[in-house]
Design an enzyme around this catalytic site. Structure first.
Site, PDB file in Angstrom:
ATOM      1  N   HIS A   1       0.816  -1.218   0.000  1.00 28.61           N
ATOM      2  CA  HIS A   1       0.000   0.000   0.000  1.00 28.61           C
ATOM      3  C   HIS A   1       0.846   1.262   0.000  1.00 28.61           C
ATOM      4  CE1 HIS A   1      -3.088  -2.963   1.084  1.00 28.61           C
ATOM      5  NE2 HIS A   1      -3.746  -2.236   0.227  1.00 28.61           N
TER       6      HIS A   1
ATOM      7  N   ARG B   1     -15.181   1.945  -2.214  1.00 33.02           N
ATOM      8  CA  ARG B   1     -14.953   0.684  -1.502  1.00 33.02           C
ATOM      9  C   ARG B   1     -15.049   0.965  -0.006  1.00 33.02           C
ATOM     10  NH1 ARG B   1      -9.407  -2.413  -2.189  1.00 33.02           N
ATOM     11  NH2 ARG B   1      -8.701  -0.834  -0.730  1.00 33.02           N
TER      12      ARG B   1
ATOM     13  N   GLU C   1     -10.392 -10.642  -4.977  1.00 34.71           N
ATOM     14  CA  GLU C   1      -8.979 -10.469  -4.616  1.00 34.71           C
ATOM     15  C   GLU C   1      -8.468 -11.616  -3.759  1.00 34.71           C
ATOM     16  OE1 GLU C   1      -8.407  -6.817  -2.444  1.00 34.71           O
ATOM     17  OE2 GLU C   1     -10.231  -7.088  -1.290  1.00 34.71           O
TER      18      GLU C   1
ATOM     19  N   ASN D   1      -3.741  -7.097  -6.913  1.00 35.80           N
ATOM     20  CA  ASN D   1      -2.640  -7.029  -5.930  1.00 35.80           C
ATOM     21  C   ASN D   1      -2.779  -8.124  -4.878  1.00 35.80           C
ATOM     22  OD1 ASN D   1      -2.212  -4.653  -7.296  1.00 35.80           O
ATOM     23  ND2 ASN D   1      -3.143  -3.382  -5.730  1.00 35.80           N
ATOM     24  N   ASP D   2      -3.943  -8.149  -4.237  1.00 30.42           N
ATOM     25  CA  ASP D   2      -4.130  -9.171  -3.210  1.00 30.42           C
ATOM     26  C   ASP D   2      -4.304 -10.541  -3.852  1.00 30.42           C
ATOM     27  OD1 ASP D   2      -3.855  -7.945  -0.708  1.00 30.42           O
ATOM     28  OD2 ASP D   2      -5.754  -6.904  -0.997  1.00 30.42           O
TER      29      ASP D   2
ATOM     30  N   CYS E   1      -8.822  -3.364 -10.893  1.00 35.80           N
ATOM     31  CA  CYS E   1      -8.380  -2.125 -10.247  1.00 35.80           C
ATOM     32  C   CYS E   1      -7.066  -2.304  -9.486  1.00 35.80           C
ATOM     33  CB  CYS E   1      -9.454  -1.584  -9.318  1.00 35.80           C
ATOM     34  SG  CYS E   1      -9.938  -2.744  -8.049  1.00 35.80           S
TER      35      CYS E   1
HETATM   36  C1  PEP Z   1      -6.047  -5.141  -4.849  1.00 32.41           C
HETATM   37  O1  PEP Z   1      -5.873  -5.919  -3.910  1.00 32.41           O
HETATM   38  O2  PEP Z   1      -5.679  -5.371  -6.020  1.00 32.41           O
HETATM   39  C2  PEP Z   1      -6.730  -3.858  -4.617  1.00 32.41           C
HETATM   40  C3  PEP Z   1      -7.055  -3.065  -5.612  1.00 32.41           C
HETATM   41  O3  PEP Z   1      -6.947  -3.500  -3.323  1.00 32.41           O
HETATM   42  P1  PEP Z   1      -5.798  -2.893  -2.378  1.00 32.41           P
HETATM   43  O4  PEP Z   1      -4.598  -2.690  -3.221  1.00 32.41           O
HETATM   44  O5  PEP Z   1      -6.325  -1.649  -1.798  1.00 32.41           O
HETATM   45  O6  PEP Z   1      -5.645  -3.999  -1.383  1.00 32.41           O
HETATM   46 MG    MG Z   2      -6.868  -5.541  -2.002  1.00 32.25          MG
END
Ligand code: PEP
Ligand code: MG
Length: 635
Positions: free
Chosen positions: A244, A387, A493, A516-517, A564
């Site tokens: 993050h 979100r 995710e 990402n997750d 995203c």
């Molecule tokens: C992700 O996990 O891809 C996502 C967009 O959420 P964050 O990066 O805020 O965990």
């Molecule tokens: Mg995420």
């Protein structure tokens, strides 16, 4: 994850106003606080590599982010509280030991001479945290002096440090070594107090304009305090590409490199540094030739930005006329002007957790309504996907701790513990307040509500029940609500959500793929951890197959699906994502022009053929090559 570890700092010093800071002797301090004097000869140029985070080249003097003075307000306790304070101290000791063990494990990546210097120091710290005179003194102060754990730690540390220096003879090597030892005691006390009080890192006020911020570790909440207008670049010893912190830095658009092993030790304040966020390189004490080259790179990057700006007015459309929605991720209201500048078509992911950070208290329903309304109105009719709070250990939110909604000490493994929707379902007041605020604000423009960290259909159903309860309550209160009500969608995710996407698509109004997750949980690789960064690979066939399954499940039921995660921001991935059927992307706003350019260069049909080829591969380095070839062929 490193989320509990505040950035330990390069000791403070005024950045040198001169370009190189070379050729003059100046007092410097190394990371462990030992004083030294730089020689009068020009220091040699040094290149350190890390992980490229935000493109762009910047030149400036190093600013060592200074830890705020850690001196807890003395607090007395009752005899009945002794046990609780002892447990807090024990937990902080355990946490500090873990941090140090982790630090020692990372030493393998350093050159031998650095290892030789730092390893004994870490061992000394660990010894002090064991059954030592220091920890006994701390416990004694809690039990007999009836003071809180942090007061006991501070007082015991100070008493021991003072005694050590007092015992040593005046002058000479013995005195210097005693002073060093006293510093070590103070350092270990500071670490314990930081862990006990989770004191946020707030020392950016003195950041001089044009400086390069250098620190060991930067938390997302710290980035939220940075002023991108004052900052030339950011570089840190720790951090991964998709944590993050990296996401926040991209949002700010400041050239950044993370995971630069040994950086703080090598870059005392005032050192002239070049940060190349595209290459993932930090150059210290550059030679005149290197400096001249960096200045040319700064100019050429500025020119490229201008070219991208021209794309703003052009539509995001493939050569065979498929329209693509390119939206922005938003972490901070301050980014709103950047969204407009980038020409994004709305906000595809508003990470609302960042609006809760760096506040003493959680904003109430009215305050949240105002924040959301302001953002929705600023988008002038373009859709906004909000979100709901995605709390996890990494995104530390002091207000949640202060109000007792999350535990004081983070769980052993925060990524697998209570995070995202799991927290909201356990804290219905928190969830209902946020939903009520979003629903009220949604009269100002088109809004969608997105649920983070879903793993089961039961969670979605429970969340929908809460949503409907809030709607009923607002109607009873006579609040005006949007008609129709905002769609309720879910993040895909986790591998569980991706593999249940066919069932989830029946009940969710839309999907947003969080690559990402999804990458982190699929590959069992912490997204914010430099040491495993090479293993973090969103092109791993396992990740791509999960995405493909989720996209197809959504398309079959004609449910909107977008991506995203950071994947969406990389134009090299655009043809593959288009080929998998995605027509909606959300990314940090600075990436929108690049991705738009990539969309405008390809046909959706060719992308679909290309995606079929990619999905036949089982080796991600080969997939990466295919992506590069496709991108080059379409330039
Ligand atoms: C992700 O996990 O891809 C996502 C967009 O959420 P964050 O990066 O805020 O965990
Ligand atoms: Mg995420």
């Amino acid at each position: 994850m490193n989320r509990t570890k505040p950035p330990s700092a390069v000791p403070a010093a005024k950045p040198s106003p001169t370009k190189t800071g070379a050729g003059r002797a100046r007092a410097v301090k190394s990371r462990d606080g030992k004083a030294g004097v730089a020689t009068a000869t020009s220091p040699a140029e040094r290149r350190l590599s890390g992980i490229a985070i935000v493109e762009g080249v910047a030149i400036g003097p190093v600013f060592g982010a200074v830890e705020p003075e850690i001196k807890p307000t003395p607090r007395r306790i009752q005899a009945a509280d002794i046990e609780a304070e002892r447990s807090r101290l024990d937990a902080a000791i355990t946490q500090s030991k873990k941090q140090l063990v982790k630090l020692r494990a990372r030493l393998d990546m350093l050159p031998e001479e650095s290892q030789a210097e730092i390893a004994p120091l870490i061992d000394a710290y660990l010894q002090m945290l064991g059954p030592s005179r220091l920890t006994r003194g701390m416990r004694q102060r809690i039990e007999e002096g009836l003071v809180a754990a942090e007061t006991a730690v501070h007082d015991a540390g100070e008493a021991m440090a003072t005694a050590i220096t007092a015992l040593a003879d005046e002058g000479g090597e013995q005195r210097a070594s005693a002073r060093r030892h006293a510093d070590e005691v103070r350092e270990i006390s500071r670490r314990l107090i930081r862990n006990l009080t989770r004191q946020p890192f707030r020392s950016f006020a003195a950041l001089p304009a044009g400086a390069v911020l250098v620190c060991e570790y930067l938390r997302p909440a710290d980035v939220a305090l940075l002023d991108p207008a004052r900052l030339a670049a950011v570089a840190a010893d720790e951090g991964g590409a998709d944590g993050h912190t990296a996401i926040m830095l991209r949002a700010l658009g400041v050239p950044s490199v993370l995971g630069v092993a040994e950086l703080t030790a090598a870059a005392p304040p005032g050192t002239l540094a070049i940060v190349d966020g595209g290459k993932g390189e930090v150059i210290l004490n550059p030679t005149p030739a290197t400096l001249a080259e960096a200045r040319r790179a700064v100019t050429s990057f500025a020119r490229q930005r201008q070219q991208w700006a021209r794309l703003k007015r052009l539509p995001a459309i493939t050569t065979d006329h498929q329209e693509v929605e390119l939206q922005a991720n938003l972490e901070l209201p301050a980014e709103l002007p950047l969204i407009a500048q980038a020409g994004a078509a709305g906000i595809g992911l508003l990470r609302s957790e960042f609006l809760f950070m760096n506040r003493e208290r959680i904003p109430n329903e009215d305050q949240q309504t105002e924040i959301y309304r302001g953002i929705i109105e600023a988008m002038g009719g373009d859709p906004v996907t909000i979100r709901v709070l995605d709390w996890s250990g990494e995104k530390e939110i002091d207000a949640l701790i202060a109000e007792g909604l999350v535990p004081d000490l983070p769980p052993e493994n925060p990524a697998l513990s209570v995070r995202g929707l799991r927290l909201l379902l356990r804290q219905p007041d928190l969830f209902e307040t946020q939903l009520a605020a979003i629903l009220r604000a949604a009269c100002a423009g088109p809004v969608r509500i997105l649920l983070p960290m879903v793993t089961t259909i039961a969670e979605l159903r429970l969340a929908r029940e809460v949503f409907e309860r809030v709607v009923r309550r607002l109607r009873r209160r006579g609040e005006r609500l949007p008609e129709p009500l905002p769609p309720l969608g879910i993040m895909i995710e986790t591998p569980a959500a991706a593999l249940s996407a066919d069932a989830l698509a029946l009940e969710a109004d839309f999907f947003a793929i969080g690559s990402n997750d999804l990458t982190m949980y699929t590959l069992a690789v912490d997204r914010g951890e430099a040491i495993v960064a090479p293993l973090y690979d969103p092109l791993h066939p396992a990740v791509l197959r999960l995405m493909q399954f989720a996209i197809e499940a959504a398309l079959l039921l004609r449910k909107p699906v977008s991506v995203c995660g950071e994947l969406a921001a990389n134009p090299k991935f655009t043809p593959l994502l288009l080929g998998l059927g995605l027509r909606s992307f959300s990314m940090n706003s600075s990436a929108v022009p690049r991705v738009k350019q990539a969309v405008r260069q390809v046909s959706a049909e060719a992308c679909a053929r290309f995606a079929r080829r990619v999905m036949e591969q089982n080796d991600s380095s080969l997939i990466d090559e295919l992506l590069s070839e496709f991108a080059e062929a379409n330039e």
